[in-house]
Design an enzyme around this catalytic site. Structure first.
Site, PDB file in Angstrom:
ATOM      1  N   LYS A 181      -2.049 -30.809   9.580  1.00  0.00           N
ATOM      2  CA  LYS A 181      -1.815 -29.707   8.634  1.00  0.00           C
ATOM      3  C   LYS A 181      -1.154 -30.216   7.359  1.00  0.00           C
ATOM      4  O   LYS A 181      -1.551 -29.852   6.266  1.00  0.00           O
ATOM      5  CB  LYS A 181      -0.908 -28.623   9.255  1.00  0.00           C
ATOM      6  CG  LYS A 181      -1.467 -27.957  10.490  1.00  0.00           C
ATOM      7  CD  LYS A 181      -0.571 -26.810  10.946  1.00  0.00           C
ATOM      8  CE  LYS A 181       0.823 -27.235  11.391  1.00  0.00           C
ATOM      9  NZ  LYS A 181       0.865 -28.107  12.592  1.00  0.00           N
ATOM     10  N   ARG A 204       5.035 -19.497  12.957  1.00  0.00           N
ATOM     11  CA  ARG A 204       4.875 -20.042  14.303  1.00  0.00           C
ATOM     12  C   ARG A 204       5.048 -19.034  15.414  1.00  0.00           C
ATOM     13  O   ARG A 204       4.889 -19.376  16.588  1.00  0.00           O
ATOM     14  CB  ARG A 204       5.860 -21.196  14.499  1.00  0.00           C
ATOM     15  CG  ARG A 204       5.350 -22.488  13.860  1.00  0.00           C
ATOM     16  CD  ARG A 204       6.486 -23.469  13.901  1.00  0.00           C
ATOM     17  NE  ARG A 204       6.139 -24.752  14.418  1.00  0.00           N
ATOM     18  CZ  ARG A 204       6.076 -25.840  13.637  1.00  0.00           C
ATOM     19  NH1 ARG A 204       6.247 -25.787  12.359  1.00  0.00           N
ATOM     20  NH2 ARG A 204       5.831 -27.009  14.200  1.00  0.00           N
ATOM     21  N   ARG A 264       0.568 -43.876  15.506  1.00  0.00           N
ATOM     22  CA  ARG A 264       1.373 -43.675  14.290  1.00  0.00           C
ATOM     23  C   ARG A 264       2.796 -44.231  14.471  1.00  0.00           C
ATOM     24  O   ARG A 264       3.344 -44.855  13.566  1.00  0.00           O
ATOM     25  CB  ARG A 264       1.428 -42.168  13.985  1.00  0.00           C
ATOM     26  CG  ARG A 264       1.888 -41.846  12.593  1.00  0.00           C
ATOM     27  CD  ARG A 264       1.638 -40.384  12.240  1.00  0.00           C
ATOM     28  NE  ARG A 264       2.422 -39.449  13.015  1.00  0.00           N
ATOM     29  CZ  ARG A 264       1.922 -38.415  13.680  1.00  0.00           C
ATOM     30  NH1 ARG A 264       0.625 -38.195  13.696  1.00  0.00           N
ATOM     31  NH2 ARG A 264       2.710 -37.607  14.358  1.00  0.00           N
ATOM     32  N   ARG A 322      10.390 -40.402  13.035  1.00  0.00           N
ATOM     33  CA  ARG A 322      11.012 -39.079  13.109  1.00  0.00           C
ATOM     34  C   ARG A 322      11.620 -38.844  14.486  1.00  0.00           C
ATOM     35  O   ARG A 322      11.032 -39.216  15.495  1.00  0.00           O
ATOM     36  CB  ARG A 322       9.936 -38.019  12.860  1.00  0.00           C
ATOM     37  CG  ARG A 322      10.134 -37.248  11.583  1.00  0.00           C
ATOM     38  CD  ARG A 322       8.950 -36.391  11.305  1.00  0.00           C
ATOM     39  NE  ARG A 322       8.868 -35.251  12.200  1.00  0.00           N
ATOM     40  CZ  ARG A 322       8.006 -34.260  12.058  1.00  0.00           C
ATOM     41  NH1 ARG A 322       7.151 -34.286  11.063  1.00  0.00           N
ATOM     42  NH2 ARG A 322       7.985 -33.254  12.900  1.00  0.00           N
ATOM     43  N   ARG A 374       6.397 -29.980  22.121  1.00  0.00           N
ATOM     44  CA  ARG A 374       5.969 -29.254  20.913  1.00  0.00           C
ATOM     45  C   ARG A 374       4.575 -28.655  21.116  1.00  0.00           C
ATOM     46  O   ARG A 374       4.276 -27.575  20.624  1.00  0.00           O
ATOM     47  CB  ARG A 374       6.011 -30.186  19.692  1.00  0.00           C
ATOM     48  CG  ARG A 374       7.443 -30.527  19.287  1.00  0.00           C
ATOM     49  CD  ARG A 374       7.516 -31.751  18.396  1.00  0.00           C
ATOM     50  NE  ARG A 374       6.927 -31.546  17.093  1.00  0.00           N
ATOM     51  CZ  ARG A 374       6.451 -32.534  16.323  1.00  0.00           C
ATOM     52  NH1 ARG A 374       6.495 -33.787  16.740  1.00  0.00           N
ATOM     53  NH2 ARG A 374       5.945 -32.256  15.150  1.00  0.00           N
TER      54      ARG A 374
HETATM   55  P1  AMP Z   1       6.938 -29.416  11.685  1.00  0.00           P
HETATM   56  O1  AMP Z   1       7.282 -30.499  10.735  1.00  0.00           O
HETATM   57  O2  AMP Z   1       6.206 -28.277  11.020  1.00  0.00           O
HETATM   58  O3  AMP Z   1       6.223 -29.908  12.922  1.00  0.00           O
HETATM   59  O4  AMP Z   1       8.321 -28.793  12.193  1.00  0.00           O
HETATM   60  C1  AMP Z   1       9.285 -29.589  12.855  1.00  0.00           C
HETATM   61  C2  AMP Z   1      10.224 -28.699  13.666  1.00  0.00           C
HETATM   62  O5  AMP Z   1      10.894 -27.786  12.786  1.00  0.00           O
HETATM   63  C3  AMP Z   1       9.563 -27.823  14.699  1.00  0.00           C
HETATM   64  O6  AMP Z   1       9.340 -28.501  15.924  1.00  0.00           O
HETATM   65  C4  AMP Z   1      10.603 -26.703  14.843  1.00  0.00           C
HETATM   66  O7  AMP Z   1      11.719 -27.140  15.589  1.00  0.00           O
HETATM   67  C5  AMP Z   1      11.080 -26.529  13.407  1.00  0.00           C
HETATM   68  N1  AMP Z   1      10.261 -25.531  12.669  1.00  0.00           N
HETATM   69  C6  AMP Z   1       9.517 -25.757  11.551  1.00  0.00           C
HETATM   70  N2  AMP Z   1       8.919 -24.639  11.130  1.00  0.00           N
HETATM   71  C7  AMP Z   1       9.283 -23.658  12.008  1.00  0.00           C
HETATM   72  C8  AMP Z   1       8.973 -22.265  12.115  1.00  0.00           C
HETATM   73  N3  AMP Z   1       8.208 -21.639  11.242  1.00  0.00           N
HETATM   74  N4  AMP Z   1       9.531 -21.589  13.155  1.00  0.00           N
HETATM   75  C9  AMP Z   1      10.357 -22.183  14.033  1.00  0.00           C
HETATM   76  N5  AMP Z   1      10.658 -23.484  14.008  1.00  0.00           N
HETATM   77  C10 AMP Z   1      10.148 -24.235  12.987  1.00  0.00           C
END
Ligand code: AMP
Length: 195
Positions: free
Chosen positions: A13, A88, A127, A139, A150
């Site tokens: 994404k 989400r 990666r 990360r 996740r």
């Molecule tokens: P991402 O980089 O989008 O995979 O987000 C990394 C982490 O941030 C996720 O695993 C969640 O812990 C938190 N996170 C990011 N966006 C959201 C969201 N919209 N709702 C809840 N948690 C989020």
């Protein structure tokens, strides 16, 4: 254009959002990036979220509402924006609908990047190895165990958004397992039809 990118962690994404930004000049709103910036800056919000994110769980809907509501009002969002991983849960989807309608705007399209979970785990491990080989930091939530959590969180809490947007007639699907260029081309076709 206001667009949501859906798809499990590792589906690409973020990569695709950056390409859309280059092509269409609308910003990428990634709540994950915003939260990581808060952690890096050592803010109270960052401290609150770090352990949750390190486990791969979701932070609360209230926290997301707090960071997204103001962001979409910023000047650079005038012509549209990409919500990348920023919606989400169904509660968040309802919140976005409310915020947009309060601004007299509406969501144009939701694109689900469809993927194969096992292949995503292989991509992740490749990666991690590459990042380490470059001497860069991996990360905190990029390890196989957290990654699998996740994915499970995505299936349980985020996948219900697919029927939610399908009912609104806004859902489009793009095969996310091709090369970056293939996915980008397919995505562009979908967006060209919306614009
Ligand atoms: P991402 O980089 O989008 O995979 O987000 C990394 C982490 O941030 C996720 O695993 C969640 O812990 C938190 N996170 C990011 N966006 C959201 C969201 N919209 N709702 C809840 N948690 C989020």
């Amino acid at each position: 254009m206001i667009l949501i990118l859906l798809g499990p962690p590792g589906a690409g994404k973020g990569t695709q959002a950056k390409l859309i930004t280059e092509k269409r000049g609308i910003p990428q709103l990634s709540t994950g990036d915003m939260l990581r910036a808060s952690i890096a800056a050592g803010t109270e919000l960052g401290l609150k979220c770090k352990a949750i994110m390190d486990r791969g769980d979701l932070v609360s809907d209230e926290i997301i509402e707090g960071i997204i509501t103001d962001r979409v009002k910023a000047d650079d969002c005038k012509n549209g924006f990409i919500l990348d991983g920023a919606v989400r849960t169904v509660v968040q989807a309802e919140m976005i609908d409310r915020v947009l309608s309060g601004l007299g705007r509406k969501l144009d399209v939701v694109v689900e990047l469809t993927v194969n979970e096992e292949e995503l785990v292989q991509r992740l491990n490749a990666r991690i190895a590459e990042t380490k080989a470059q001497g860069k930091e991996v990360r905190a939530d990029d390890n196989e165990e957290t990654f699998r959590n996740r994915q499970a969180v995505y299936r349980e809490q985020t996948a219900p958004l697919i029927p939610y947007y399908e009912k609104q007639g806004k859902l489009q699907r793009v095969d996310g397992m091709g090369t970056i260029e293939e996915v980008s081309d397919a995505l562009s076709k979908v967006l060209d039809e919306v614009a």
